[in-house]
Motif scaffolding. Structure first.
Motif, PDB file in Angstrom:
ATOM      1  N   SER B  77       0.831  -1.199   0.000  1.00 28.70           N
ATOM      2  CA  SER B  77       0.000   0.000   0.000  1.00 28.70           C
ATOM      3  C   SER B  77       0.868   1.253   0.000  1.00 28.70           C
ATOM      4  CB  SER B  77      -0.928   0.016   1.218  1.00 28.70           C
ATOM      5  OG  SER B  77      -2.025  -0.829   0.993  1.00 28.70           O
ATOM      6  N   THR B 226      -6.497   4.170   0.482  1.00 32.91           N
ATOM      7  CA  THR B 226      -7.772   3.604   0.931  1.00 32.91           C
ATOM      8  C   THR B 226      -8.612   3.083  -0.229  1.00 32.91           C
ATOM      9  OG1 THR B 226      -8.767   5.790   0.837  1.00 32.91           O
ATOM     10  CG2 THR B 226      -7.895   5.095   2.954  1.00 32.91           C
ATOM     11  N   LEU B 241      -3.604  -3.264   1.445  1.00 32.84           N
ATOM     12  CA  LEU B 241      -4.301  -3.412   2.727  1.00 32.84           C
ATOM     13  C   LEU B 241      -5.834  -3.380   2.608  1.00 32.84           C
ATOM     14  CD1 LEU B 241      -3.921  -3.851   5.721  1.00 32.84           C
ATOM     15  CD2 LEU B 241      -3.492  -1.411   6.007  1.00 32.84           C
ATOM     16  N   LEU B 267      -5.188   0.216   9.181  1.00 31.14           N
ATOM     17  CA  LEU B 267      -5.466   1.136   8.068  1.00 31.14           C
ATOM     18  C   LEU B 267      -5.844   2.523   8.593  1.00 31.14           C
ATOM     19  CD1 LEU B 267      -5.850   1.445   5.020  1.00 31.14           C
ATOM     20  CD2 LEU B 267      -8.126   0.468   5.249  1.00 31.14           C
TER      21      LEU B 267
END
Lengths: 379, 561
Positions: B77, B226, B241, B267
C-alpha cells in the motif's frame, strides 16, 4: 421642534397625545469579566425616559460590551439592569424589546427594504394590515418610501443605515440601542445622518443609548454623555458640563484639547489665588485642591496672545513663538514657555491683520475662570 | 471598538444560552457519536476482545505483523501510494501552473477535463484500462501486431499508473487555487530585484505554494491508500491493505470479522497519521496572504506555449482516455469481455430492465444522505462558528476525524456496531444512507463554515434583537443567507456520494445494490458492454450536478477539493 430641558439634563420631548412606549433604564452596579480581564467595572446610571444617552470612549473601553449587555447578547457578571421597574437580567435578547442599530448595519441581505423593516413586527405576529401601516409610516419618516422594494445591495450605505434605523424603531422598542451606527459612512453622510437620527429620536420620543468614539458626535447629539475608560464611567454629565467642567484629568484631555502645565507654587494675593506656572503666573478663581502636586489645564482658545509687555508685573505666561499653522479662519500658535513646556494656542485671523513672526516673544493671558486644576500624574 | 477586541468579547463565556442551540448541539453530538465514534471504538474493541478469545489481547495484531502474507500488504500500500503521490505532484504542479499562468490554448477545456477525470468513478477507469491495455486489450493487441510490447497494466505499476491519473486533479485543483492567493506584486518584486523567471518560480512561487502542494500530495496519498476498486481489478497477486480487509471481511467461506477489524485499525491509524501530518504541514507552511491582484497570465513565446499546451493535453487526454473508452464502448456490441466494432444500443436495452432498482436505490440513498448532510452540516457549522467553546471545538475535531476514516473501515465499523437487535441495520437502506451521510458530513460542514465566517454575526443578532428567537433566526436569516453555499455543498455531496463504492461493498445486500455495485459486479463477471453502459449512466449522474454548480451557480472548480 420644541424641547424642554429638564434639570437633570434629560430632554423631555414635548408631544401632545403621542403614546410614550419608551422607558427609563437603570443600570445598577454592572460588571463584566472575561476570564481575568475586566471589560466593564461596576458602572451605575439612571437614564430618563426619552433621553439621548451616549457612551463615549476609545477602543476597548467597554462601551460596546455594556451596550450588548443591555441588549441581552452578553450576560453581566454582576449587577442588574432595569427597564422601568422591571429587572430584565433573565430576559433573553429576543424578549427585551430593544431596537438595536449595528455598526455593520446587519441588514438582512436577502430581504427587501420593506421586509427588513417588517421583520420584527412579523416576529411579533402582528396582523398584515397593522404591519403595512407601521412600515409605511417609518418608510416615510426615514424618507425611504420610494425604495421599499429594493434589495439591500441596490442601496447606498446611508440608505442601508436608514433602513436598519427604521427596522429598529418600527417595533416601538422600550429602548433604542445604537452601536457606532455612523462610523462606516463617509464624513458628509455622517454629518447629515446624525442630525436626522437626532430629529427622529426627538420626534418619536424614544429612550436612546448611543455608543460612539467620536466626541463631536457625542457632544452634538446627546442629552447626557458618559465618558468611559477602562470599563468605568469617568464622568456622566451634559455635553456642556463635560466640556467645561471635566471631572478628571482624563476627561479634560479626552474631550477637546487641553494644555497641561505643572503648578510650581500657589500663593494668595489680595484674597485671590495666584499660580506659578512655566513662563510666569496666572490668576484663578477656581477651587484649589490642597493635597499633592497639581497640573493646570488650559484650552487653546482660552489663551490670548499679545506682544511682550515692557512692565513685568502683569499676570500671564511669557513664551517664544515657535510655530504658526494658518488654517484660514483660525490660526494655531505653538509657544515655548521654557523647560520643554510647549503650549498650543488657538487664535482667530482677521482680514488685514498681519501674523506675528516665529521667534518673537509673547505674553499669554488667561481669564481667571477658564483654568482647571487636576492632581498631577493621574493621566 | 476594534475588531480584535470585539472578537474577544464575543468569544466570552457569558453569552446567554438559548435552549434551542443547546438541544441542537446535543442532537448532533449524539448523531456523530453513534455513526462515527461508536463504530470506530467497536472495531478497536472487537479487534482486542476477539484477540482475548483467541489467545491474547493483541493476538490478531501479532498475527498481522508476523505473517508476511498480511504485513506485506502494508508495504504494498505504501509503495503504490507514495509513487502515485510523487507522480501526481510531478505532473499536477506543472499542469496547474501552465493552465493558470501560460497563455496555452484550450484552458477551459483543460479545466473541464480535469473535473471530469476527478469525478469519474475510479474502478470504472481501472477496468477501462484493462480493456485497452490488458492481456487481450485492444491497444495491447494492436501494438503487438506492430511488434511493440507494452508494459503490463496489472500489478503495482498499473495501480500506480491509474492512481496517478485518477488523483493528480487533487494537486492540480489545490495548486490552481493556491496560485490565486499569490499577489502579482510578489513576482514583480522578485523580477525587479534581478531574479530570472525560473529562479523566481523556484524561490518565490513554489515556496508560497508549499501548503497547496503538501495538502494535495497527502490527499493523493490517502485516496490511493484507501482505494478498494482499482487494486481489486488490477492487483491480481499484488494485494494492498484495503483489499485484504475486504477479503477477510466478506470471505465466501466465512469471513473473519475480528481479523478484519484489526486490519481496519491498522489502516485507520495510517490514514489518521497522514491527515494529522497534512494539518501540521499546512499550519507550518501557511502564509496568511490575500492577493489584491492575483498572478496574471504570462504571454509566452510560441515554442513554449506549444510545448506547455502539448504537455497539458497529453496528461489530461491520457486521464480522460478510460472515460471516453467507456462511453464509446457502451455503444459497441460486446461478446463477454471482447468488444466488436459494431454500433448497438443493446447494452442500454440490457441494463434498462435491470437498472430500475439499483438506479432508484442510488438516487434515493444519495438524495436522502445529501439532504441530511445539508441540514446537519449547516447546524454543525453554525455551532462551530457562532458558539465557540469546548463542546464546539470537540465537535469540530470529531467531524474532521471523519476525513481520516476510510470507506471500508467505516463499513466494517457500522456492520460491527449495528448487526444485532434492537438496531439490526445491516443490509438495510438505512445503514447505507447513514454511511454516505457521515462520510460526506465534513465536506458539508467545511463549505458552510467558510461561508458563515464571511457573514457578520450582527445580522443574526439583529434578528434576535427584533424579537425572533434563535430557531426562527436560523431559519429566516442564517439559512437564506447561506442558501448558495448550502446548495453548492449539496450538489457536491450528491455527485461525490453517488459513485461511492468501498463502504457500499461492505454494507450492501442484494436489494440495496447501487449502480456502482452493479458496475462492479459486471466488471468482475467480465461483461464490459453492460458495465460501460452503466458506467456512462453513472458518469452522467455524477457530472450533471457539477455542470449545474459551475454554470448556474458560477462556482469554480476548486470547490471540489
Amino acid at each position: 421642534m420644541t424641547i424642554l430641558r429638564g434639570a437633570a439634563g434629560a430632554s423631555l420631548p414635548f408631544f401632545s397625545g403621542r403614546a410614550m412606549t419608551s422607558t427609563t433604564v437603570r443600570i445598577d452596579g454592572i460588571s463584566k469579566r472575561f476570564g481575568s480581564a475586566v471589560a466593564v467595572n461596576d458602572v451605575s446610571v439612571d437614564i430618563a425616559r426619552g433621553e439621548f444617552f451616549t457612551l463615549l470612549g476609545s477602543s476597548g473601553c467597554g462601551k460596546t460590551t455594556l451596550l450588548r449587555m443591555i441588549a441581552g447578547f452578553l450576560k453581566q457578571s454582576e449587577g442588574s439592569i432595569y427597564f422601568g421597574e422591571t429587572c430584565i437580567d433573565d430576559v433573553p435578547p429576543q424578549k427585551r424589546n430593544t431596537g438595536m442599530v449595528f455598526q455593520s448595519y446587519a441588514i438582512f441581505p436577502h430581504l427587501s427594504v420593506v421586509d427588513n423593516i417588517a421583520y420584527g413586527l412579523r416576529a411579533r405576529g402582528q396582523s398584515a394590515g397593522e404591519i403595512k401601516a407601521k412600515v409605511d409610516k417609518y418608510l416615510g419618516l426615514t424618507r425611504l418610501s420610494h425604495l421599499g422594494h429594493r434589495k439591500p445591495r441596490e442601496l447606498s450605505g446611508g440608505q442601508q443605515q436608514r433602513v436598519v434605523l427604521a427596522r429598529a424603531m418600527v417595533i416601538e422598542p422600550d429602548v433604542l440601542l445604537m452601536d457606532e451606527p455612523l462610523s462606516n459612512l463617509d464624513t458628509e453622510m455622517r454629518v447629515h445622518l446624525r442630525a436626522e437620527i437626532r430629529a427622529l429620536q426627538r420626534q418619536v420620543g424614544i429612550t436612546t443609548i448611543y455608543v460612539t468614539h467620536d466626541q463631536e458626535e457625542a457632544l452634538l447629539m446627546s442629552d447626557r454623555i458618559a465618558v468611559m475608560r477602562d470599563g468605568r464611567f469617568e464622568q456622566v454629565a451634559r455635553p456642556h458640563d463635560i466640556y467645561n467642567n471635566p471631572a478628571t484629568r482624563f476627561v479634560a484631555s479626552f474631550i477637546g484639547e487641553n494644555n497641561f502645565l505643572p503648578v510650581s507654587g500657589i500663593r494668595s494675593e489680595h484674597g485671590r489665588t495666584m499660580l506659578d506656572l512655566p513662563g510666569g503666573r496666572l490668576l484663578t478663581t477656581v477651587h484649589v485642591p490642597t493635597n499633592g502636586p497639581l497640573d493646570a489645564a488650559i484650552r487653546p482658545q482660552d489663551m490670548t496672545l499679545s506682544p511682550e509687555p515692557s512692565g513685568t508685573n502683569m499676570p500671564g505666561l511669557l513664551g517664544t513663538l515657535t510655530d504658526i499653522q494658518f488654517l484660514g479662519g483660525t490660526v494655531r500658535y505653538a509657544l515655548d514657555l521654557g523647560d520643554g513646556h510647549v503650549v498650543q494656542v488657538a487664535g482667530s485671523s482677521r482680514t488685514g491683520e498681519a501674523l506675528p513672526q516665529t521667534g518673537s516673544r509673547h505674553l499669554l493671558s488667561v481669564s481667571a475662570g477658564a483654568l482647571r486644576l487636576f492632581p498631577r500624574g493621574n493621566a | 471598538m476594534s475588531a480584535a477586541i470585539g472578537t474577544s468579547e464575543r468569544r466570552g463565556a457569558g453569552r446567554l444560552l438559548p435552549g434551542f442551540w443547546s438541544l441542537v448541539t446535543i442532537a448532533v453530538l449524539v448523531i456523530v457519536t453513534a455513526l462515527l465514534l461508536l463504530p470506530v471504538i467497536n472495531i478497536i474493541g472487537l479487534s482486542l476482545s476477539g484477540g482475548v478469545k483467541d489467545g491474547g489481547l493483541f493476538e490478531h495484531y501479532r498475527t498481522f505483523f508476523s505473517e508476511r502474507f498480511y504485513y506485506q500488504t502494508v508495504f504494498n500500500s505504501f509503495w503504490v501510494s507514495c509513487w502515485a503521490m510523487a507522480f501526481a505532484v510531478a505532473l499536477g504542479v506543472p499542469a496547474a501552473y501552465f493552465v493558470n499562468r501560460y497563455d496555452i490554448w484550450g484552458k477551459g477545456l483543460a479545466r473541464a477535463a480535469v473535473v471530469l477525470t476527478f469525478v469519474s468513478p475510479p474502478f470504472i477507469g481501472s477496468y477501462s484500462w484493462v480493456v485497452l491495455f490488458g492481456r487481450s486489450g485492444v491497444a495491447t493487441q494492436l501494438f503487438a501486431s506492430w511488434g511493440i510490447p507494452l508494459p503490463t497494466i496489472y500489478g503495482p505499476s498499473g495501480i500506480i499508473f491509474v492512481f496517478t491519473l485518477q488523483f493528480f486533479p487533487f494537486v492540480f485543483l489545490l495548486v490552481s487555487s493556491g496560485l490565486k492567493t499569490i499577489d502579482q506584486s510578489v513576482e514583480d518584486a522578485a523580477l525587479n530585484l534581478g531574479s530570472s523567471e525560473f529562479r523566481t518560480f523556484r524561490t518565490v512561487i513554489v515556496p508560497l505554494l508549499v501548503p497547496s502542494i503538501t495538502t494535495g500530495a497527502l490527499l493523493v496519498f490517502i485516496a490511493s491508500f484507501t482505494d478498494l476498486g482499482t487494486p481489486i481489478i488490477l492487483g491480481e497477486k499484488f494485494r494492498v491493505l484495503p483489499v485484504l480487509v475486504y477479503g477477510e471481511f466478506v470471505n465466501e467461506f466465512g469471513g473473519r470479522p475480528v481479523l478484519a477489524s484489526a486490519l481496519s485499525v491498522v489502516l485507520l491509524t495510517i490514514t489518521t497519521a497522514a491527515l494529522l501530518l497534512q494539518r501540521w504541514l499546512s499550519a507550518r507552511f501557511s502564509h496568511a496572504s490575500a492577493a489584491v491582484r492575483p498572478l496574471e497570465v504570462q504571454e509566452q513565446p510560441l515554442a513554449k506555449r506549444l510545448a506547455a499546451t502539448v504537455f497539458v493535453f497529453l496528461l489530461i487526454g491520457t486521464a480522460l482516455l478510460p472515460i471516453l473508452n467507456i462511453v464509446v464502448s457502451s455503444f459497441l456490441e460486446a461478446k463477454g469481455p471482447v468488444l466488436t466494432g459494431n454500433f448497438t444500443l443493446a447494452n442500454y436495452q440490457r441494463i434498462a430492465s435491470r437498472l430500475t432498482l439499483p438506479l432508484w436505490n442510488t438516487v434515493f440513498f444519495t438524495t436522502t444522505a445529501t439532504l441530511l448532510c445539508a441540514m446537519v452540516g449547516t447546524a454543525i457549522a453554525y455551532i462551530i462558528v457562532r458558539r465557540p467553546g469546548f463542546v464546539s471545538s470537540t465537535l469540530d475535531t470529531v467531524v474532521m476525524f471523519s476525513y481520516a476514516v476510510p470507506g471500508i473501515v467505516l463499513g466494517v465499523g457500522l456492520v460491527v456496531t449495528y448487526h444485532e437487535p434492537p438496531l439490526a441495520l445491516t443490509g438495510t437502506s438505512v445503514i447505507l444512507i447513514l454511511a454516505y451521510f457521515i462520510r460526506r458530513l465534513p465536506f458539508s460542514v467545511r463549505s458552510s463554515v467558510s461561508m458563515l465566517q464571511q457573514v457578520s454575526r450582527d445580522t443574526e443578532d439583529a434578528s434576535i434583537n427584533l424579537g425572533a428567537g434563535p430557531g426562527r433566526t436560523f431559519l429566516k436569516i442564517t439559512i437564506p443567507v447561506l442558501a448558495t453555499a448550502i446548495l453548492s455543498g449539496a450538489l457536491l455531496t450528491w455527485s461525490n456520494t453517488i459513485r461511492e463504492l468501498s463502504a457500499t461493498l461492505i454494507l450492501q445486500s442484494g436489494t440495496t445494490a447501487t449502480v456502482a455495485i452493479e458496475i462492479f459486479n459486471e466488471v468482475v463477471n467480465g461483461n464490459f458492454g453492460v458495465a460501460s453502459a452503466l458506467g456512462t449512466v453513472l458518469i452522467l449522474l455524477t457530472f450533471l450536478p457539477l455542470l449545474l454548480l459551475f454554470t448556474v451557480i458560477g462556482k469554480k472548480e476548486d470547490v471540489l477539493v
